[in-house]
Design a protein around this motif. Structure first.
Motif, mmCIF file in Angstrom:
data_model
loop_
_atom_site.group_PDB
_atom_site.id
_atom_site.type_symbol
_atom_site.label_atom_id
_atom_site.label_comp_id
_atom_site.label_asym_id
_atom_site.label_seq_id
_atom_site.Cartn_x
_atom_site.Cartn_y
_atom_site.Cartn_z
ATOM 1 N N LEU A 249 -4.879 -6.049 9.538
ATOM 2 C CA LEU A 249 -4.503 -6.387 8.166
ATOM 3 C C LEU A 249 -5.489 -7.367 7.531
ATOM 4 O O LEU A 249 -5.605 -7.428 6.316
ATOM 5 N N SER A 250 -6.207 -8.140 8.367
ATOM 6 C CA SER A 250 -7.157 -9.096 7.797
ATOM 7 C C SER A 250 -8.507 -8.447 7.497
ATOM 8 O O SER A 250 -9.419 -9.097 7.019
ATOM 9 N N TYR A 251 -8.657 -7.136 7.821
ATOM 10 C CA TYR A 251 -9.909 -6.433 7.588
ATOM 11 C C TYR A 251 -10.303 -6.545 6.120
ATOM 12 O O TYR A 251 -9.431 -6.480 5.266
ATOM 13 N N PRO A 252 -11.562 -6.684 5.735
ATOM 14 C CA PRO A 252 -12.759 -6.613 6.576
ATOM 15 C C PRO A 252 -13.108 -7.911 7.305
ATOM 16 O O PRO A 252 -14.081 -7.928 8.041
ATOM 17 N N ASP A 253 -12.377 -9.008 7.094
ATOM 18 C CA ASP A 253 -12.664 -10.197 7.905
ATOM 19 C C ASP A 253 -12.124 -9.996 9.304
ATOM 20 O O ASP A 253 -11.233 -9.185 9.526
#
Lengths: 66, 928
Positions: free
Chosen positions: B147-151
């Motif tokens: 869910l934190s993508y792209p980080d």
């Protein structure tokens, strides 16, 4: 009957061979900082031994000719 | 494409697919066409061994300890070599006694003891629930990562997050629903779940594909193969020890301990017992699965070290947890599809383990913990109610939900604590405590209930003290002094240097002390007193499981019971309709038509008890059957006497079987001999009839022409000459036929005269070709010879060999096309003799006729249009002659392209080529 016993003996022999191949002291022979085909010796050795044991098991379980 | 809605949709779709596969599998099973009746699917279902602890965790462990992650897969490989014996015996025992769980297995072996079953269940639940928590943690933290993508941000759980917004809570609930639907659809007397196994096998396939996909991507996409990764390692000296050596903290002892531990775990983890033993469809699958499963383990481990090293180098100093490399490496390269595949693979690994483990644990909790308590405390009330099958299903479903919620709350409580991270091996060590009681129980008659109880209890306590409690202490839940100063500050009681034992890793330490206590107590207490009746009976059932005899339990039951009572009892737990069907089936198998004519003998009581055992466990089944039957207790002496008799009977019956096998073999031989004789007789008759038939044909034409000549004295001279010519040629043919028949008879009976001498085959061939040159000239055919000089001599009969050559040449001449015929005769030197080839360009011989032409009087070809041009004996005689001389004669042909007849003859004994040349050289030397 004879054939079944032979298959059983082959499996037991494979088990014993595997026990020796995967443990000290044989393991320590290959546990050194050198490489084979650019791959660390111990890594290559374990996978090679592993494939060998599986191949022997396959042979012992599948061979029909005895 | 990695937003929350997509993730949720994909996960639900995937779970839906699993539902569909499981539903299909169950439907096929109901129709008797099992979907999982294959060794490959059996092996894939065993791969439920590989959980998220493998899928994500192997890379994490490789990042810390190099190849130290491997023994956990080498142990199972080794034990599968013995799987054909240990697992086979377990499968036989389980099927014969309708055992449904590992707790039932141990309880049944030691006299159907409630206490033992309960203890095993408790150990299993305590050991396994944290492991389930680990799966939930893995699934939920990968969701957080994606869910934190792209980080790439390591997910951080806040311990105060409300349950209602916690995604892992919903994951646990969905899994509970899935498990309930396919784990407790109905109460089966054997507790098998084909649909569930099909879904698990599919999941195993998916996780393998996903892991290998990442491995290939990292190894060949981000780097340039294995060698390249290890080369890059040169610039990271701090990582080099990972690739080259057994980790120093572990050492060879730790390595060995892990192999032992995982070998035991792969047999005795409840989920492994469930898929490998309880769900086994056909014991012959074991043969192939025994090497396919290790192959699976090998494949899923090939890329672990490359991924770990690649991740360590790629994320160097960025604080990315190595446990997430499998997912974060594709994410860091913006490979969204691959990241999604990995997520599905991890989901497969997690859900597969949770589903099977929960089904296995819920069966144990219901049969070995709840039922015995209910039967004891509310025994009367239970006995009165008519149908308890609903209650039983309710208990199991409740147990499933409870176990998953326990797992969930443990995960919430533990979070990132050491106790959860290290649980994989702690779990293994817990179930390894079952090993002495199970293996001892299968191979040693002397083990008793007291011994098993003492062993399990001792092993469990030592395990808890040396491994579980220290993991709590390391998580900060217990004071740290406990570890460093020992219990009550007693130095000798330090949990991980117990009695001062130090210098080995914690797993080896725990394994040594717990097995010492476990095995010591098991053997020691067992030897205190002789086995009781029930123990001795069950010992025989288990130890002799591989000897094929009738159920031994039936022999050891004496008492009275009513059929209606038994059927009603079974009906209460399985439902009246299922009980009715089961009893009717039993009646059909044992002769009677109607249930009411059944006799309540020992066999029927045994049957009813095993039906019940499938539903409520063997210990409770024993109690329930005893409650409706009037049983006469047997003394231990009587039991031993009966068992001795049974084993004597077995010896006799083995002897009898051997005799009968010998008899069958002798009968078979006699029949074969008789058939041979009849065949010979038939052949003789055939020859007689074909000989007379062949003789009659020329005789008939001679007679017909003679009569024509006699009856028509005014016949013209040319006709007369033509007829006389025909008579002469038919007479010649008759003579030839009689000569050849006699000749063949002589050769076959061994009375022929042979003038064997050393001769030059080339000369024989040239002579034969000269003799037949007229034949070829008539057909305007060309004869080509290829006969090298100075070939070694062969041993043979000149006249007979000329006969063979004449036969082959005239045979070739017969089939040559008029005008354009070509015949080629070739002589060649082989390693062990000479070969002659006679090739023609005639019509050839069809493959199916190539052997027929060597039979007597067989002339192939169209007999309706073409008059047979020979006697039909030339080739058979030639073959006999060549074979008599130690050679071989055969034909090679492609229809339409001519035929080649070949024969070989061995060298004369003194004229092996090498020797011959030496001799020539020697002679030449003398001459010079």
């Amino acid at each position: 009957m004879q054939r079944r016993i032979l298959g059983r003996d082959r499996l037991i022999a494979t088990f014993l061979a595997g026990c020796v191949l995967f443990n000290y002291p044989l393991l320590s022979v290959f546990d050194r900082p050198s490489e084979i085909f650019d791959i660390p010796m111990i890594f290559a050795y374990i996978f090679f031994a592993w494939i060998l044991v599986i191949a022997l098991m396959a042979w012992a379980s599948e061979a029909r000719s005895g | 494409m990695l937003q929350a809605p997509v993730l949720i949709a994909v996960s639900l779709l995937y779970l839906g697919l699993l539902f569909a596969v499981a539903w299909w599998g169950d439907r096929r099973a109901d129709r008797g066409r099992s979907l999982i009746d294959s060794p490959t699917i059996y092996a894939l279902s065993m791969a439920v061994y590989c959980t998220t602890w493998t899928f994500y965790g192997s890379v994490g462990r490789a990042a810390v300890s190099g190849i130290g992650f491997l023994p956990v897969y080498l142990g199972p490989t080794l034990v599968m070599a013995l799987g054909w014996f240990i697992l086979l015996k377990m499968i036989r025992i389980v099927k014969a006694n309708r055992i449904t769980s590992i707790a039932d297995f141990i309880s049944s072996r030691y006299g159907k003891s409630h206490l033992l079953g309960g203890l095993v269940t408790i150990i299993a639940v305590v050991g396994i629930v944290p492991y389930i928590a680990l799966q939930l943690k893995a699934v939920s933290s990968t969701v957080g990562l994606l869910l934190s993508y792209p980080d790439i941000v390591m997910p951080h759980r806040s311990p105060t997050m409300p349950v209602a917004v916690d995604i892992s809570f919903y994951i646990a609930l969905i899994l509970a629903a899935f498990t309930i639907v396919f784990g407790t659809r109905h109460l089966d007397a054997t507790e098998r779940h084909e649909g569930m196994v099909a879904a698990i096998a599919l999941e195993s396939g998916v996780k393998l594909v996903a892991f290998i996909a990442v491995g290939v991507f990292v190894t060949y996409g981000m780097y340039d193969g294995f060698g390249d990764i290890f080369e890059h390692l040169a610039t990271h000296p701090e990582l080099q020890r990972l690739a080259s050596a057994i980790p120093s903290g572990q050492g060879y002892t730790g390595w060995f301990s892990l192999i032992v531990l995982s070998a035991l775990a792969v047999l005795f983890l409840p989920r492994q017992f469930q898929v490998a033993v309880v769900e086994n469809v056909n014991e012959s699958h074991l043969r192939r699965a025994a090497w396919l499963f290790p192959l699976y383990l090998l494949l899923i481990n090939i890329f672990v070290l490359p991924i770990a090293l690649g991740g360590l180098m790629h994320f160097s100093g960025q604080g990315v947890d190595a446990d997430t490399f499998v997912l974060t490496l594709p994410m860091s390269q913006r490979q969204e599809g691959l990241a999604l595949l990995v997520f599905i693979g991890g989901l497969s690994a997690g859900t597969g383990m949770v589903i099977v483990e929960t089904i296995a644990l819920s069966t144990m909790v219901c049969n070995d913990l709840v039922m015995p308590l209910l039967l004891r405390h509310r025994g009367l009330a239970l006995a009165e109610s008519k149908d308890l099958s609903g209650l039983l299903l309710g208990i199991r479903r409740g147990a499933i939900v409870l176990i998953l919620l326990l797992g969930y709350f443990y995960f919430r409580l533990a979070g990132e604590a050491y106790a959860l991270v290290a649980i994989g091996l702690i779990s293994f060590a817990a179930v390894a405590q079952f090993a002495p009681a199970i293996i001892g129980g299968m191979y040693w008659r002397g083990g008793t209930r007291g011994g098993a109880l003492a062993g399990l209890l001792a092993g469990f306590v030592v395990w808890g003290y040396t491994l579980l409690l220290p993991s709590f202490a390391k998580s900060g839940w217990l004071p740290g002094d406990f570890l460093t100063q020992g219990l009550f500050g007693i130095d000798l009681l330090r949990p991980q240097q117990l009695f001062g034992l130090s210098g080995i890793d914690e797993i080896s330490h725990c394994l040594f002390w717990s097995f010492l206590a476990n095995i010591g107590a098991y053997v020691g207490v067992s030897l205190l007193r002789p086995p009781m009746v029930a123990e001795a009976t069950q010992a025989t059932v288990f130890v002799d499981a591989l000897q094929e005899t009738g159920p031994i339990g039936a022999v050891l039951w004496r008492g009275r019971a009513k059929v209606s009572d038994l059927q009603e009892l079974v009906g209460r737990f399985l439902g009246p309709a299922r009980a009715e069907v089961a009893f009717a089936g039993y009646a059909r198998r044992h002769g009677g038509r109607h249930g009411d004519r059944l006799e309540a003998d020992a066999r029927l009581v045994q049957f009813a008890e095993s039906l019940l055992a499938g539903a409520i466990g063997s210990a409770s089944a024993r109690v329930m059957v005893a409650s409706v039957a009037k049983e006469e207790p047997l003394s231990i002496d009587e039991v031993m006497h009966i068992l001795d008799e049974a084993s004597q009977l077995r010896t006799y019956s083995r002897e009898l079987e051997r005799k009968s096998r010998e008899l069958t073999a002798a009968t078979l031989e006699l029949r074969e001999a008789n058939e041979r004789l009849q065949e010979l007789d038939r052949v003789k008759d055939d020859i007689m009839s074909s000989v007379t038939h062949e003789l009659r044909t020329p005789l008939t034409s001679i007679r017909a022409f003679s009569e024509l000549l006699r009856d028509d004295p005014k016949m013209h001279l040319p006709d007369r000459e033509r007829f006389l010519g025909l008579i002469v040629s038919e007479t010649e043919r008759l003579t030839r036929l009689i000569n050849q028949t006699l000749d063949l008879a002589k050769i076959e009976s061994g009375r022929a005269d042979w003038n064997a001498c050393e001769l030059d085959l080339k000369e024989v061939i040239e002579q034969s070709v000269a003799a037949t040159s007229q034949l070829f000239r008539e057909k305007e055919a060309h004869v080509a010879l290829d006969l090298p000089d100075n070939l070694p001599l062969i041993l043979g009969d000149r006249d007979r060999l000329i006969q063979v050559m004449l036969n082959l040449l005239s045979n070739a001449a017969k089939f040559l096309p008029a005008g354009s015929g070509r015949v080629c005769v070739v002589l060649r030197l082989l390693a062990d003799g000479l070969q002659v080839r006679v090739t023609d360009n005639g019509p050839g011989i069809r493959p199916q006729d190539q052997e027929l032409i060597f039979e007597k009087f067989r002339q192939v070809g169209d007999t309706m249009t073409a008059k047979p041009a020979g006697t039909g004996l030339g080739l058979p005689i030639s073959r006999r002659i060549v074979e008599y001389l130690g050679g071989r004669l055969w034909v090679e042909s492609v229809p339409g392209e001519g035929a080649t007849f070949l024969f070989t003859l061995p060298f004369a004994p003194q004229h092996e080529p090498a020797v011959g040349q030496q001799e020539q050289a020697a002679q030449g030397g003398r001459r010079g």
